[in-house]
Design a protein around this motif. Sequence first.
Motif, PDB file in Angstrom:
ATOM      1  N   ILE A   1     -39.454  78.509 132.716  1.00  0.00           N
ATOM      2  CA  ILE A   1     -40.981  77.632 132.220  1.00  0.00           C
ATOM      3  C   ILE A   1     -41.408  76.190 131.981  1.00  0.00           C
ATOM      4  O   ILE A   1     -41.854  75.906 132.184  1.00  0.00           O
ATOM      5  N   LYS A   2     -39.832  75.786 132.156  1.00  0.00           N
ATOM      6  CA  LYS A   2     -39.824  74.434 132.992  1.00  0.00           C
ATOM      7  C   LYS A   2     -40.411  74.286 133.628  1.00  0.00           C
ATOM      8  O   LYS A   2     -41.119  73.201 134.897  1.00  0.00           O
TER       9      LYS A   2
ATOM     10  N   ILE B   1     -43.750  85.874 127.352  1.00  0.00           N
ATOM     11  CA  ILE B   1     -43.140  87.602 127.637  1.00  0.00           C
ATOM     12  C   ILE B   1     -41.660  87.258 127.520  1.00  0.00           C
ATOM     13  O   ILE B   1     -41.141  87.811 126.491  1.00  0.00           O
ATOM     14  N   ARG B   2     -40.901  86.429 126.736  1.00  0.00           N
ATOM     15  CA  ARG B   2     -40.052  85.668 125.916  1.00  0.00           C
ATOM     16  C   ARG B   2     -39.524  86.280 125.218  1.00  0.00           C
ATOM     17  O   ARG B   2     -38.581  87.175 124.858  1.00  0.00           O
ATOM     18  N   ASN B   3     -40.747  86.000 124.398  1.00  0.00           N
ATOM     19  CA  ASN B   3     -40.798  86.290 123.121  1.00  0.00           C
ATOM     20  C   ASN B   3     -40.578  88.224 122.859  1.00  0.00           C
ATOM     21  O   ASN B   3     -39.919  88.447 121.480  1.00  0.00           O
ATOM     22  N   ASP B   4     -41.162  88.329 123.565  1.00  0.00           N
ATOM     23  CA  ASP B   4     -41.125  89.756 123.459  1.00  0.00           C
ATOM     24  C   ASP B   4     -39.859  90.064 124.451  1.00  0.00           C
ATOM     25  O   ASP B   4     -39.247  91.470 122.984  1.00  0.00           O
ATOM     26  N   GLU B   5     -39.244  89.797 125.431  1.00  0.00           N
ATOM     27  CA  GLU B   5     -38.139  89.944 124.918  1.00  0.00           C
ATOM     28  C   GLU B   5     -36.654  90.122 123.906  1.00  0.00           C
ATOM     29  O   GLU B   5     -35.980  90.509 123.625  1.00  0.00           O
ATOM     30  N   ARG B   6     -36.760  88.614 122.927  1.00  0.00           N
ATOM     31  CA  ARG B   6     -36.504  88.808 121.804  1.00  0.00           C
ATOM     32  C   ARG B   6     -35.912  89.612 121.156  1.00  0.00           C
ATOM     33  O   ARG B   6     -35.474  89.791 120.543  1.00  0.00           O
TER      34      ARG B   6
END
Length: 162
Positions: free
Chosen positions: A46-47, A61-66
């Motif tokens: 993301i950075k 995508i990261r939030n889905d993975e969480r």
Amino acid sequence: MYGVHPNYLRYTFAPIWSTSTVEAIELIKGAVQGERNDELFYDALIKLAPNSTQATIITGIRNDERGHNMMFRQMYKDLTGQEVSGGNNEPYNPINSYLNGLQRAFEGELAAVENYRRIWFGLPYGIYKDTLWGIILDEQKHADKYNNLITYNLQDELINKS
């Protein structure tokens, strides 16, 4: 008229990715244990994103993975009566470029689909199987998004080199 002969010996068909419930539970545990490295990876990616649009896609995508991780944890607890313990002992492998990170993420999503398919075959019919099917579809969607980002960024790289 089209009946099967009563003495016909039929072998039970099993797909090559057939998995027992015990194996599926161990695979779920493994899927959860890599959580810390996944978080570090997504945060770094993301950075490195060149603009907010791409950062927003990766954040989604990261939030889905969480969410997937929470569902895997709950499935594990429901099926075993225990919390997932321990962590991944593999050291974090940092990203050396945004494009390489996208490629690694793309390959990771495809590998997850393969792993989750094995889990799916070992789960009992019902809510767990249905939940995992939704997770598999999400992983395929994520792979599509990463493929799109790779294509977009490869085009920019080629234009900038010209």
